[in-house]
Design a protein around this motif. Sequence first.
Motif, PDB file in Angstrom:
ATOM      1  N   THR A  59      78.844  57.869 -12.056  1.00 28.38           N
ATOM      2  CA  THR A  59      79.348  58.517 -13.269  1.00 28.38           C
ATOM      3  C   THR A  59      78.390  59.598 -13.744  1.00 28.38           C
ATOM      4  O   THR A  59      77.210  59.341 -13.963  1.00 28.38           O
ATOM      5  CB  THR A  59      79.531  57.481 -14.395  1.00 28.38           C
ATOM      6  N   GLY A  60      78.901  60.808 -13.902  1.00 28.20           N
ATOM      7  CA  GLY A  60      78.104  61.912 -14.424  1.00 28.20           C
ATOM      8  C   GLY A  60      76.930  62.299 -13.553  1.00 28.20           C
ATOM      9  O   GLY A  60      75.961  62.887 -14.029  1.00 28.20           O
ATOM     10  N   MET A  61      77.024  62.006 -12.262  1.00 27.57           N
ATOM     11  CA  MET A  61      75.887  62.238 -11.363  1.00 27.57           C
ATOM     12  C   MET A  61      75.690  63.730 -11.082  1.00 27.57           C
ATOM     13  O   MET A  61      76.643  64.463 -10.831  1.00 27.57           O
ATOM     14  CB  MET A  61      76.123  61.484 -10.053  1.00 27.57           C
ATOM     15  N   SER A  62      74.421  64.179 -11.151  1.00 26.39           N
ATOM     16  CA  SER A  62      74.082  65.555 -10.775  1.00 26.39           C
ATOM     17  C   SER A  62      73.928  65.615  -9.268  1.00 26.39           C
ATOM     18  O   SER A  62      73.231  64.788  -8.677  1.00 26.39           O
ATOM     19  CB  SER A  62      72.767  65.978 -11.431  1.00 26.39           C
ATOM     20  N   LEU A  63      74.580  66.582  -8.650  1.00 26.56           N
ATOM     21  CA  LEU A  63      74.536  66.701  -7.189  1.00 26.56           C
ATOM     22  C   LEU A  63      73.838  67.983  -6.766  1.00 26.56           C
ATOM     23  O   LEU A  63      73.984  69.025  -7.408  1.00 26.56           O
ATOM     24  CB  LEU A  63      75.955  66.697  -6.606  1.00 26.56           C
ATOM     25  N   ARG A  64      73.091  67.888  -5.683  1.00 28.63           N
ATOM     26  CA  ARG A  64      72.530  69.079  -5.039  1.00 28.63           C
ATOM     27  C   ARG A  64      72.938  69.040  -3.576  1.00 28.63           C
ATOM     28  O   ARG A  64      72.691  68.062  -2.878  1.00 28.63           O
ATOM     29  CB  ARG A  64      70.994  69.101  -5.162  1.00 28.63           C
ATOM     30  N   ASP A 205      82.096  66.906 -14.859  1.00 30.28           N
ATOM     31  CA  ASP A 205      80.843  66.444 -14.241  1.00 30.28           C
ATOM     32  C   ASP A 205      81.046  65.293 -13.266  1.00 30.28           C
ATOM     33  O   ASP A 205      80.070  64.783 -12.701  1.00 30.28           O
ATOM     34  CB  ASP A 205      79.854  65.993 -15.333  1.00 30.28           C
ATOM     35  N   GLU A 206      82.299  64.875 -13.073  1.00 28.74           N
ATOM     36  CA  GLU A 206      82.570  63.679 -12.252  1.00 28.74           C
ATOM     37  C   GLU A 206      83.058  64.071 -10.853  1.00 28.74           C
ATOM     38  O   GLU A 206      84.143  63.688 -10.420  1.00 28.74           O
ATOM     39  CB  GLU A 206      83.607  62.783 -12.942  1.00 28.74           C
TER      40      GLU A 206
END
Length: 437
Positions: A59-64, A205-206
């Motif tokens: 949930t709401g994870m920041s991805l690179r 953001d999901e």
Amino acid sequence: MGMERSSVVVLDNGGGLLKAGFGGETDPIAVVPNCIGRPPSSKKWLVGDQLQADDADVTGMSLRRPIDRGYLINPEVQREVWDRVFRSLLNLEDLSQSSLLLVEPLFNPPSLQRSADELVFEEFGFGSLCVADSPSLVHLYEASRAQGPAVASLVVDCGFSFTHAAPVMQNLTLNYGVKRMDLGGKALTNYLKELVSYRSLNVMDETLLIDHAKEQLCFVSLDLQHDLRLSRKSGKENILKCTYVLPDGVTHTKGFVKDLNEARRYLSLPDGTTNCTTDLASKMGEMGGQGDTDKAEDRRKVDLTQNEFVLTNERFLVPEMLFQPVDLGMNQAGLAECIVRAVNSCHPYLHPVLFQNIILTGGSTLFPRFAQRLERELRPLVLDAYEVKIKCQENPILGVWRGGSLLASSPEFESMCVTKVEYEEIGSVRCRRRFFH
């Protein structure tokens, strides 16, 4: 690594999923997200397979991501993902004794080729490298399974970053005939995020959750106007309506479809069956969809009204992007026209052969009814004298890797490689001339 296992590592470095294993084997050992992610509640970045763990809160994870629009633009992130895959998942210790077969995108710029070579030889120290492109590997794998000789085929690769229609002859991709659409799984996920955020909940953001919802619930419409009318109906008359439940972080750490039977009611629509229609729940649940059938009865009873959203026409409007991008304001040809342009770029003698051997690969081709809709769109654009045959791969996500596994176990593979010594002596640019793209 045991003596019986091949020393060739096959790596299909996709923008969405990375597939890695050893040459000569049927399936890869690792199929993991090619990215790193950090939950809002933590400072630690999760790498590759850690994002698939049961206790990972997406949930709401920041991805690179190391790959953008199909090309490697962040070598540092790629190094982290590869390190996790090679050391922890493939259990490789001395990479200097191994060869690497790396699948790269078509028309990769020389500067990005150098970045990849530096990673392979200088960071990880592989003994040798061979580079291949996905269409030629898909053709090789399908030709090995065909009854008769498969001289040429048209490979349609609907991947994470973009879609290619590539003619292949004698295992060589005809680069002058390749046509590209800047549409892939990532664009479809982003479009679904926008639709859901505008109509119900803010889910911008999901990314991982909406990606999973897309894979579980979207399908290709065979009659767009009819399905649009159907989606406006209310109550039980609307057989397209279904609900996706977001995780609450306590009871559920992954999103899930509230009622799978409700979600599959659209299959009762006319022409709802085709050989290429695949159950997405079993084929595409890479990011935590395996548990959707578990405790289905309990989940339907749970009241999570504040934590769910309803999909109706979004289910077929999202994949529609691939067929009619112009309807969404994108100045691009649809998939059928892209295929025709690719074929017309080749010698006229090849036209009937290519139309007879269209191979679908890539995760986006797993949408139910994809092949049936594509054939309907193609038929009016192709001469009546030509037969149109579309073949779906047994597993479109692993098709490229399996072709690479075949190539890596072939007798001539060693002669196709560039060794680390050659790389150090003559450099990346001259080494790359050995590969055909």
